[in-house]
Write a protein that holds these residues in place. Structure first.
Motif, PDB file in Angstrom:
ATOM      1  N   VAL A   1      -4.305 -35.541   9.603  1.00 10.44           N
ATOM      2  CA  VAL A   1      -2.868 -34.522   9.961  1.00 10.44           C
ATOM      3  C   VAL A   1      -2.406 -34.029  10.307  1.00 10.44           C
ATOM      4  CG1 VAL A   1      -1.418 -33.883   8.403  1.00 10.44           C
ATOM      5  CG2 VAL A   1      -2.164 -36.049   7.387  1.00 10.44           C
ATOM      6  N   GLY A   2      -3.786 -32.749  10.661  1.00 12.38           N
ATOM      7  CA  GLY A   2      -4.283 -31.860  11.037  1.00 12.38           C
ATOM      8  C   GLY A   2      -4.400 -32.222  13.048  1.00 12.38           C
ATOM      9  N   ILE A   3      -5.142 -33.146  13.396  1.00 11.89           N
ATOM     10  CA  ILE A   3      -5.569 -33.182  14.327  1.00 11.89           C
ATOM     11  C   ILE A   3      -4.276 -33.511  15.423  1.00 11.89           C
ATOM     12  CG2 ILE A   3      -7.190 -35.089  15.820  1.00 11.89           C
ATOM     13  CD1 ILE A   3      -9.127 -34.156  13.243  1.00 11.89           C
ATOM     14  N   ALA A   4      -3.914 -35.223  13.867  1.00 15.53           N
ATOM     15  CA  ALA A   4      -2.096 -35.376  14.333  1.00 15.53           C
ATOM     16  C   ALA A   4      -1.139 -34.611  15.128  1.00 15.53           C
ATOM     17  CB  ALA A   4      -1.635 -36.410  14.038  1.00 15.53           C
ATOM     18  N   LEU A   5      -0.756 -33.597  14.030  1.00 17.50           N
ATOM     19  CA  LEU A   5       0.401 -32.389  14.546  1.00 17.50           C
ATOM     20  C   LEU A   5      -0.223 -31.835  15.190  1.00 17.50           C
ATOM     21  CD1 LEU A   5       1.622 -31.751  10.540  1.00 17.50           C
ATOM     22  CD2 LEU A   5       2.332 -33.026  12.480  1.00 17.50           C
ATOM     23  N   LEU A   6      -1.949 -30.972  15.753  1.00 21.30           N
ATOM     24  CA  LEU A   6      -1.371 -30.190  16.780  1.00 21.30           C
ATOM     25  C   LEU A   6      -1.963 -30.947  18.089  1.00 21.30           C
ATOM     26  CD1 LEU A   6      -3.249 -27.957  17.230  1.00 21.30           C
ATOM     27  CD2 LEU A   6      -5.422 -29.127  17.546  1.00 21.30           C
ATOM     28  N   GLY A   7      -2.500 -32.698  18.107  1.00 19.09           N
ATOM     29  CA  GLY A   7      -2.194 -33.109  19.617  1.00 19.09           C
ATOM     30  C   GLY A   7      -0.826 -33.003  19.901  1.00 19.09           C
ATOM     31  N   LEU A   8       0.458 -32.651  18.545  1.00 15.55           N
ATOM     32  CA  LEU A   8       1.742 -32.207  19.719  1.00 15.55           C
ATOM     33  C   LEU A   8       2.005 -31.335  19.603  1.00 15.55           C
ATOM     34  CD1 LEU A   8       4.140 -34.778  19.333  1.00 15.55           C
ATOM     35  CD2 LEU A   8       5.337 -33.766  17.144  1.00 15.55           C
ATOM     36  N   VAL A   9       1.711 -30.005  18.926  1.00 15.15           N
ATOM     37  CA  VAL A   9       2.207 -29.364  19.291  1.00 15.15           C
ATOM     38  C   VAL A   9       1.488 -27.915  19.858  1.00 15.15           C
ATOM     39  CG1 VAL A   9       3.658 -29.094  17.275  1.00 15.15           C
ATOM     40  CG2 VAL A   9       1.503 -27.928  16.798  1.00 15.15           C
ATOM     41  N   GLY A  10       0.043 -28.950  20.560  1.00 15.64           N
ATOM     42  CA  GLY A  10      -1.145 -28.007  20.654  1.00 15.64           C
ATOM     43  C   GLY A  10      -0.716 -27.682  22.309  1.00 15.64           C
ATOM     44  N   LYS A  11      -1.291 -27.290  22.934  1.00 19.68           N
ATOM     45  CA  LYS A  11      -1.408 -26.994  24.339  1.00 19.68           C
ATOM     46  C   LYS A  11      -1.279 -27.923  25.546  1.00 19.68           C
ATOM     47  CE  LYS A  11      -1.201 -21.949  24.575  1.00 19.68           C
ATOM     48  NZ  LYS A  11      -2.420 -20.991  24.362  1.00 19.68           N
ATOM     49  N   ASN A  12      -2.358 -29.041  25.125  1.00 13.38           N
ATOM     50  CA  ASN A  12      -2.472 -29.739  26.234  1.00 13.38           C
ATOM     51  C   ASN A  12      -1.152 -31.151  26.176  1.00 13.38           C
ATOM     52  OD1 ASN A  12      -3.124 -30.641  23.722  1.00 13.38           O
ATOM     53  ND2 ASN A  12      -5.321 -30.879  24.415  1.00 13.38           N
ATOM     54  N   PHE A  13      -0.552 -30.448  25.268  1.00 13.01           N
ATOM     55  CA  PHE A  13       0.799 -32.150  25.057  1.00 13.01           C
ATOM     56  C   PHE A  13       1.796 -31.113  25.900  1.00 13.01           C
ATOM     57  CE2 PHE A  13       4.515 -34.116  22.346  1.00 13.01           C
ATOM     58  CZ  PHE A  13       3.755 -35.584  23.786  1.00 13.01           C
ATOM     59  N   TRP A  14       3.221 -31.342  26.147  1.00 15.90           N
ATOM     60  CA  TRP A  14       4.451 -30.866  26.447  1.00 15.90           C
ATOM     61  C   TRP A  14       5.371 -29.879  26.379  1.00 15.90           C
ATOM     62  CZ3 TRP A  14       8.788 -32.389  25.196  1.00 15.90           C
ATOM     63  CH2 TRP A  14       9.237 -34.081  24.269  1.00 15.90           C
ATOM     64  N   LEU A  15       4.914 -30.702  25.047  1.00 19.82           N
ATOM     65  CA  LEU A  15       6.306 -30.362  23.311  1.00 19.82           C
ATOM     66  C   LEU A  15       4.873 -29.019  23.177  1.00 19.82           C
ATOM     67  CD1 LEU A  15       8.430 -31.190  21.397  1.00 19.82           C
ATOM     68  CD2 LEU A  15       7.260 -31.782  20.251  1.00 19.82           C
ATOM     69  N   GLY A  16       3.794 -28.890  22.952  1.00 15.68           N
ATOM     70  CA  GLY A  16       3.371 -27.666  22.724  1.00 15.68           C
ATOM     71  C   GLY A  16       3.607 -26.377  23.699  1.00 15.68           C
ATOM     72  N   ARG A  17       3.415 -26.732  24.489  1.00 15.19           N
ATOM     73  CA  ARG A  17       3.595 -25.775  26.059  1.00 15.19           C
ATOM     74  C   ARG A  17       5.385 -25.390  26.107  1.00 15.19           C
ATOM     75  NH1 ARG A  17       0.682 -29.820  28.571  1.00 15.19           N
ATOM     76  NH2 ARG A  17       1.629 -30.611  29.467  1.00 15.19           N
ATOM     77  N   LEU A  18       6.090 -26.501  26.011  1.00 19.14           N
ATOM     78  CA  LEU A  18       7.596 -25.894  25.588  1.00 19.14           C
ATOM     79  C   LEU A  18       7.547 -24.370  24.319  1.00 19.14           C
ATOM     80  CD1 LEU A  18      10.436 -26.476  27.085  1.00 19.14           C
ATOM     81  CD2 LEU A  18      10.415 -28.356  25.359  1.00 19.14           C
TER      82      LEU A  18
ATOM     83  N   SER B   1      -1.729 -27.031  -2.386  1.00 25.35           N
ATOM     84  CA  SER B   1      -3.312 -27.295  -2.399  1.00 25.35           C
ATOM     85  C   SER B   1      -3.695 -27.994  -1.325  1.00 25.35           C
ATOM     86  CB  SER B   1      -3.429 -28.542  -3.767  1.00 25.35           C
ATOM     87  OG  SER B   1      -2.862 -29.499  -2.711  1.00 25.35           O
ATOM     88  N   GLU B   2      -2.539 -27.994  -0.257  1.00 31.14           N
ATOM     89  CA  GLU B   2      -3.458 -28.888   1.157  1.00 31.14           C
ATOM     90  C   GLU B   2      -4.568 -27.567   1.591  1.00 31.14           C
ATOM     91  OE1 GLU B   2      -3.088 -31.632   2.490  1.00 31.14           O
ATOM     92  OE2 GLU B   2      -4.461 -30.779   4.150  1.00 31.14           O
ATOM     93  N   PHE B   3      -5.743 -28.311   2.018  1.00 29.54           N
ATOM     94  CA  PHE B   3      -6.480 -27.552   3.089  1.00 29.54           C
ATOM     95  C   PHE B   3      -6.854 -28.210   4.321  1.00 29.54           C
ATOM     96  CE2 PHE B   3     -10.878 -26.815   3.763  1.00 29.54           C
ATOM     97  CZ  PHE B   3     -11.194 -25.140   4.194  1.00 29.54           C
ATOM     98  N   GLY B   4      -7.379 -29.606   3.559  1.00 25.32           N
ATOM     99  CA  GLY B   4      -8.177 -30.258   4.953  1.00 25.32           C
ATOM    100  C   GLY B   4      -7.170 -30.181   6.779  1.00 25.32           C
ATOM    101  N   ALA B   5      -5.544 -30.479   6.569  1.00 21.81           N
ATOM    102  CA  ALA B   5      -5.030 -30.051   7.583  1.00 21.81           C
ATOM    103  C   ALA B   5      -4.351 -28.940   7.777  1.00 21.81           C
ATOM    104  CB  ALA B   5      -3.581 -31.474   7.691  1.00 21.81           C
ATOM    105  N   VAL B   6      -4.146 -27.663   7.186  1.00 24.22           N
ATOM    106  CA  VAL B   6      -4.259 -26.054   7.684  1.00 24.22           C
ATOM    107  C   VAL B   6      -5.053 -25.717   8.225  1.00 24.22           C
ATOM    108  CG1 VAL B   6      -3.309 -24.136   6.555  1.00 24.22           C
ATOM    109  CG2 VAL B   6      -2.513 -26.730   5.873  1.00 24.22           C
ATOM    110  N   VAL B   7      -6.149 -26.509   8.373  1.00 26.55           N
ATOM    111  CA  VAL B   7      -7.338 -25.774   8.966  1.00 26.55           C
ATOM    112  C   VAL B   7      -7.255 -25.794  10.294  1.00 26.55           C
ATOM    113  CG1 VAL B   7     -10.156 -25.237   8.562  1.00 26.55           C
ATOM    114  CG2 VAL B   7      -8.839 -25.710   6.588  1.00 26.55           C
ATOM    115  N   ILE B   8      -7.041 -27.299  10.760  1.00 27.90           N
ATOM    116  CA  ILE B   8      -6.898 -27.687  12.120  1.00 27.90           C
ATOM    117  C   ILE B   8      -5.478 -27.280  13.109  1.00 27.90           C
ATOM    118  CG2 ILE B   8      -6.435 -29.055  13.480  1.00 27.90           C
ATOM    119  CD1 ILE B   8      -7.925 -30.896  11.280  1.00 27.90           C
ATOM    120  N   ILE B   9      -4.581 -26.676  12.381  1.00 24.72           N
ATOM    121  CA  ILE B   9      -3.621 -25.710  12.478  1.00 24.72           C
ATOM    122  C   ILE B   9      -3.756 -24.356  12.358  1.00 24.72           C
ATOM    123  CG2 ILE B   9      -1.133 -25.363  12.883  1.00 24.72           C
ATOM    124  CD1 ILE B   9      -1.062 -28.578  13.625  1.00 24.72           C
TER     125      ILE B   9
END
Lengths: 351, 265
Positions: free
Chosen positions: B101-118, B200-208
């Motif tokens: 989950v974390g990785i998927a969301l990071l792929g969206l809002v991270g800097k290597n995707f236009w949405l994240g850069r925007l 209680s979420e940990f695994g996804a939060v840590v990545i973001i």
């Protein structure tokens, strides 16, 4: 208000209503009857606007309502299971509809609306229940609340889905009286679904019989009973020997025939009916305690395999009796032969 | 005889299950001394992380409530082509491993995707911010809210809505005055479940967002750096605060349901 239904059709996949044409006159009390699965409830829901219709139009007076959402139609509905709002008190339920009645639309002020509430509560005997919640009420009480809730908004047409069937038989008479009074007091046109003939007879002026999604016959109650036009209606009506009578204590008069009945009339009764199998045919007068005994002429004989139906004319009335094959060969009732017809006072049903 | 031994079997296995859940929690709750608990809560880092966990969790539940309620109602009331597919999509966050989950969301809002850069250019920081934490929490909490709310709506008889319409109420008024109040208890349960899942979420939060640290991340870090004894008191505080939160939600939200318990004879 007149309710006019023209060529209404509803298509629900496995179930269809077709060619529904019906007119309810202002202030009518109309009974919609038919066997289970005939489509009576679907017709009610189509009138309220809860089921989409495929063709046809519905008018209240000259106002076309078939294109309006349920809240703008002016048609109230009282369900068989009452459908009271469980999170509101009795008073909350009764007043529920008022907040949605804009003055511009209904032409009534708040004070007038409150007056309607104040009138309905004693009329339905709900005064002592106002702060209770629906789950604590008996079936009859819930029914009265549902009626009050529907009538508070002054619907042009009130639909009643089997109003009496879910009630303890002891309370039915009481609620019938309530319904009659309400109908008279509200001036609304009532359309009641029922499968109980005594209900229809004691309350309604007009009726229609439905079967398999079609209207079989409509007209006055008496017409439907006495002159069924289709086999479905005749079969559904079942009870033959229906007469409109004048009561006088334990006597009932129809034209020149005097009947003995077992008890005085209930208020508003105007009909008697006798099941064909309760009639006894004989060649000479029976020396017995049967209080009703007439002489008449056989006018028709119909064989039904295991039994015969004999029509007997007594003065101007026609009775239908059912006799076994065995009795038929004993009696040999020929057309125009004279017979005696006897039945107990307790076999006479009053409506 | 046979019936009795079956009864014993059910009792014994129930007991084992309950022990399995309660013993580790009790052990953890009783492990830290009162002094260490006191010391822990005065630590600004702990205090901040618990507060962050709480408000991001509550925000996620609030977002699910606002945006999820219409969908829950739709799923409860209408039949449409592809409904099963929609329901499966809605449940996806439950079955996906948390880091995914974390990785998927990071792929969206991270800097290597236009949405994240925007977003970055607009000054909206998602990665490493409370906003990012709330986004992750909403993602994982949504199915729990939708499920409960859907069941709540489905339990309200459509006849009540029909009657309301026939009395002059529009669809919206009917929803506000009839459907929503009657489904409220399930909706509240859904909010609590969603909020609990979010906190209680940990695994996804840590990545973001490793920083700012939510309480589970802080616990993990203290466990890694200093060991068990330093992470236990933080856990105790988080549990206590969450219990208080959910209890008060139940108390406040449940008060309008008096009719439910009244004389259901």
């Amino acid at each position: 208000m007149t309710l006019r239904i023209e060529n209404l059709a509803v298509d629900l996949g496995q179930f269809k209503l077709k060619d529904i044409n019906l007119t309810l006159e202002t202030g009518d009390f109309f009974a919609l009857m038919g066997p289970t699965g005939a489509g009576k409830s679907v017709l009610l829901e189509a009138l309220v606007g809860l089921v989409p219709q495929s063709t046809g139009e519905i008018y209240i007076d000259e106002r076309r309502i078939s294109n309006l959402p349920p809240e703008e139609r002016g048609i109230g509905i009282v369900y068989q299971d009452y459908a009271l709002f469980p999170h509101l008190s009795v008073l909350g339920n009764i007043r529920y509809g008022l907040r949605f009645q804009s003055r511009a639309k209904s032409g009534r002020s708040n004070a007038e609306n409150m007056a309607v509430v104040d009138d309905l509560i004693p009329l339905l005997g709900l005064g002592h229940l106002l702060h209770r919640y629906p789950t604590t009420l008996s079936g009859g009480e819930q029914q009265r609340v549902a009626l009050a809730r529907a009538l508070v908004v002054k619907p042009d047409i009130l639909l009643l889905d089997e109003p009496l069937s879910a009630l303890d038989p002891n309370f039915r008479q009481e609620l019938r009286t309530h319904l009659k009074n309400l109908h008279a007091a509200s001036g609304a046109t009532f359309l009641m679904v029922t499968h109980d003939f005594s209900e229809a007879l004691s309350l309604a002026q007009h009726a229609a019989i439905m079967a398999s999604g079609r209207l079989e016959q409509s007209g006055t109650i008496e017409d439907i009973f006495r002159r069924p036009q289709t086999a479905v209606v005749a079969d559904f009506v079942g009870m033959k020997n229906l007469f409109k009578v004048e009561f006088s204590d334990t006597k009932a008069f129809c034209e020149a025939v005097e009947f003995r009945v077992s008890r005085g009339p209930e208020p508003g009764s105007g009909y008697i009916a006798i099941r064909p199998e309760d009639l006894i045919l004989s060649k000479s007068p029976l020396a017995s305690s049967l209080q009703n005994s007439f002489s008449g002429k056989v006018s028709a004989v119909r064989s039904h395999g295991f039994f015969y139906e004999i029509d007997l004319t007594v003065k101007s009335l026609t009775f239908t009796a059912v006799i076994t094959n065995h009795a038929f060969f004993d009696l040999e009732p020929a057309i125009d032969s004279n017979f005696f017809l006897s039945f107990k006072a307790t076999a006479v049903h009053q409506f | 005889m046979r019936k009795e031994s079956f009864l014993w079997l059910t009792l014994i296995s129930s007991f084992v299950v309950l022990l399995f859940v309660t013993v580790p929690l009790l052990r953890m709750l009783t492990a830290p001394s009162l002094a260490s608990l006191w010391e822990t809560i005065r630590d600004p880092e702990v205090y901040r992380s618990i507060w962050l966990s709480l408000y991001t969790g509550i925000s996620a539940a609030a977002i699910c409530f606002v945006f999820g309620t219409p969908l829950a109602y739709l799923l409860a009331r209408s039949e449409f082509r592809g409904k099963k597919l929609v329901e499966a999509i809605v449940d996806l966050p439950i079955v996906i491993p948390h880091p995914v989950v974390g990785i998927a969301l990071l792929g969206l809002v991270g800097k290597n995707f236009w949405l994240g850069r925007l977003m970055h250019e607009l000054g909206l920081q998602i990665v490493g911010s409370p906003a990012g934490i709330i986004m992750v929490m909403t993602f994982v909490g949504l199915p729990f809210y939708l499920q409960a709310a859907k069941e709540g709506f489905a339990s309200v008889s459509p006849r009540l809505e029909s009657v309301s319409r026939s009395l002059g109420a529009s669809m919206f008024s009917t929803f506000i005055h009839v459907t929503f109040p009657l489904a409220w208890r399930s909706i509240l349960s859904g909010i609590i479940m969603c909020c609990a899942r979010a906190i209680s979420e940990f695994g996804a939060v840590v990545i973001i967002a490793y920083h700012p640290m939510i309480a589970p991340v802080l616990m993990f870090e203290r466990f890694q750096s200093f060991g068990l004894r330093y992470s236990q008191p933080v856990a105790v505080w988080l549990i206590v605060v969450c219990l208080l939160l959910f209890l008060s939600l139940r108390l406040v939200g449940g008060s309008s349901r008096k009719y439910e318990t009244r004389g259901r004879a």
